[in-house]
Design an enzyme around this catalytic site. Sequence first.
Site, PDB file in Angstrom:
ATOM      1  N   GLU A  89       0.865  -1.246  -0.186  1.00  0.00           N
ATOM      2  CA  GLU A  89       0.041  -0.303   0.017  1.00  0.00           C
ATOM      3  C   GLU A  89       0.915   1.338  -0.101  1.00  0.00           C
ATOM      4  O   GLU A  89       0.583   2.395  -0.450  1.00  0.00           O
ATOM      5  CB  GLU A  89      -0.826   0.079   1.303  1.00  0.00           C
ATOM      6  CG  GLU A  89      -2.024  -1.038   1.133  1.00  0.00           C
ATOM      7  CD  GLU A  89      -1.452  -2.453   1.872  1.00  0.00           C
ATOM      8  OE1 GLU A  89      -2.345  -3.214   2.062  1.00  0.00           O
ATOM      9  OE2 GLU A  89      -0.180  -2.725   2.248  1.00  0.00           O
ATOM     10  N   PRO A  98      11.406 -14.077  -0.550  1.00  0.00           N
ATOM     11  CA  PRO A  98      10.486 -13.924   0.391  1.00  0.00           C
ATOM     12  C   PRO A  98       9.639 -12.705   0.668  1.00  0.00           C
ATOM     13  O   PRO A  98      10.241 -11.923   0.619  1.00  0.00           O
ATOM     14  CB  PRO A  98      11.025 -14.551   1.559  1.00  0.00           C
ATOM     15  CG  PRO A  98      11.975 -15.286   1.055  1.00  0.00           C
ATOM     16  CD  PRO A  98      12.865 -14.359   0.166  1.00  0.00           C
ATOM     17  N   ARG A  99       8.528 -12.819   0.728  1.00  0.00           N
ATOM     18  CA  ARG A  99       7.712 -11.524   0.944  1.00  0.00           C
ATOM     19  C   ARG A  99       8.183 -10.721   2.430  1.00  0.00           C
ATOM     20  O   ARG A  99       8.330  -9.755   2.366  1.00  0.00           O
ATOM     21  CB  ARG A  99       6.187 -11.987   1.141  1.00  0.00           C
ATOM     22  CG  ARG A  99       5.312 -10.900   1.773  1.00  0.00           C
ATOM     23  CD  ARG A  99       5.075  -9.800   0.575  1.00  0.00           C
ATOM     24  NE  ARG A  99       4.041  -8.568   1.041  1.00  0.00           N
ATOM     25  CZ  ARG A  99       3.944  -7.735   0.213  1.00  0.00           C
ATOM     26  NH1 ARG A  99       4.574  -7.240  -0.479  1.00  0.00           N
ATOM     27  NH2 ARG A  99       2.986  -6.645   0.681  1.00  0.00           N
ATOM     28  N   GLY A 125      12.972  -3.579  -0.817  1.00  0.00           N
ATOM     29  CA  GLY A 125      13.167  -2.362  -1.596  1.00  0.00           C
ATOM     30  C   GLY A 125      13.817  -2.916  -2.875  1.00  0.00           C
ATOM     31  O   GLY A 125      14.014  -2.008  -3.812  1.00  0.00           O
ATOM     32  N   GLU A 126      13.932  -4.090  -3.351  1.00  0.00           N
ATOM     33  CA  GLU A 126      14.651  -4.336  -4.642  1.00  0.00           C
ATOM     34  C   GLU A 126      13.915  -5.348  -5.673  1.00  0.00           C
ATOM     35  O   GLU A 126      14.432  -5.844  -6.541  1.00  0.00           O
ATOM     36  CB  GLU A 126      16.187  -5.020  -4.258  1.00  0.00           C
ATOM     37  CG  GLU A 126      16.949  -3.988  -3.785  1.00  0.00           C
ATOM     38  CD  GLU A 126      18.709  -4.644  -3.488  1.00  0.00           C
ATOM     39  OE1 GLU A 126      19.423  -3.931  -3.537  1.00  0.00           O
ATOM     40  OE2 GLU A 126      18.506  -6.179  -3.595  1.00  0.00           O
ATOM     41  N   ASN A 169       1.275  -8.535  -5.668  1.00  0.00           N
ATOM     42  CA  ASN A 169       1.322  -7.574  -6.555  1.00  0.00           C
ATOM     43  C   ASN A 169       2.100  -7.925  -7.888  1.00  0.00           C
ATOM     44  O   ASN A 169       3.240  -7.751  -8.154  1.00  0.00           O
ATOM     45  CB  ASN A 169       2.003  -6.419  -6.153  1.00  0.00           C
ATOM     46  CG  ASN A 169       2.025  -5.187  -6.878  1.00  0.00           C
ATOM     47  OD1 ASN A 169       1.028  -5.174  -8.028  1.00  0.00           O
ATOM     48  ND2 ASN A 169       2.662  -4.006  -6.907  1.00  0.00           N
ATOM     49  N   ILE A 212       1.529  -6.208 -10.760  1.00  0.00           N
ATOM     50  CA  ILE A 212       1.484  -5.143 -11.377  1.00  0.00           C
ATOM     51  C   ILE A 212       2.817  -4.587 -11.733  1.00  0.00           C
ATOM     52  O   ILE A 212       3.265  -4.128 -12.643  1.00  0.00           O
ATOM     53  CB  ILE A 212       0.454  -3.915 -10.747  1.00  0.00           C
ATOM     54  CG1 ILE A 212      -0.840  -4.625 -11.111  1.00  0.00           C
ATOM     55  CG2 ILE A 212       0.523  -2.840 -11.671  1.00  0.00           C
ATOM     56  CD1 ILE A 212      -2.239  -3.565 -10.206  1.00  0.00           C
TER      57      ILE A 212
END
Length: 429
Positions: free
Chosen positions: A67, A273-274, A315-316, A340, A342
């Site tokens: 988000e 991994p998330r 962040g990569e 995500n 997108i």
Amino acid sequence: MIGRLVLAGYSLLFYLAMPLVWLRLLWRGRRQPAYRQHLGERHAVYRQDLACRRRPLIWLHAVSVGETRAAAPLIDALLAVYPDHDLLLTHMTPTGREAGSELLAARPERLTQAYLPYDLPDACGRFLDHFRPRLGLLMETELWPNLIAAARRRHLPVALINGRMSVRSARGYRRLNSLIRPALRSLSAVAAQTTADAERLQQLGARQPIVCGNLKFDVTPAADKLQLGARWRQAIGRRPVWVLASSRDGEEALLLDALATVGVADLLLVLVPRHPQRFAEVAGVLASRGLSFRRRSSAELPSSETQVWLGDSMGEMAAYYALADLAVIGGSLLPFGGQNLIEAAACGCPLLLGPHTFNFAQASEDAIACGAARRVLDARQAALVASELFAQPAELLAMHTAATAFSQAHRGATARTVALIEKLNGKVA
């Protein structure tokens, strides 16, 4: 009267559950120490340096990483449309706060960060009285009854933006109809991602939701991350690279099992991994299987003998997509609803989607329909399809082109959302 009694009962249960909530927070803090930071903010107790600035404030709540990153274009647009206002960005998770810190670093003079407090009447009241925002914006599905009720009592306009409501979520919310319906009806505006989302939100109580599209389509991958992925690609060479992106608990093992039976010659599998608290766990899985792997955090690129590269960095994701020939979207192989897709499409990455994509239902179907993605039933079929695609470079190139076109075709949600915000009754002034 009934609504107030239900809200009071909900609040009482929340207060009674707080010892368990704090135990869970401390337990999570053992694996992810950031959960033990800023604890006072969880009950709307703020340090002096977080006090509201004198300029009028717009408040945007983005619960976690996805988000927060989706909100980036909207934040830029709001700061441009309202040059005399500052913006408060709130989160619920440390990873969301970390992602927000990147936005804060680029705009330090106009952004403030804090955790949103737990949905308790006194905490919500303190939060709103401390910051005194002129407008509240809640991202996606953040429907907190006490928070919205506290805003209504203070005549604060609050909108749900980038709203989504899956069939599964709607079923759960209907069981809480006495809480959710008044909350939705109290919102000043609802901007839904799709027509289906708007219809479900309206059935639950939202007043005239408007379809504005998905803000995630307006997020442009960072150029430095795309360049980083290109450097990785050059260093790794012509090996086929398959990324399991934002994987959830259990999905790595499923894909490793599938590849053990299907196999792809000279494949480099990249596991990302998330959640960062799972990095060590996934490394343990790889070690227990005797696989040759390296970790991104070691700053060593995969060698020709490396079978798996563990993407234990935050962040990569755009860099991993720029590296990949193909990606399977995590959270879709098991019933987590999918992550995500997108962002992957914006990087031109061909996609495989498992059966569980209810978090991005419309985007998933649209990506499949235009040829940017393929649906697979399970991890084994994913491995089979990947093997076939790696043997057909022309097909992968066609999917790459379709992914880029799909991403570009759905842009524009930010402008539509800003237009809706400007039309709110009690417009920001």
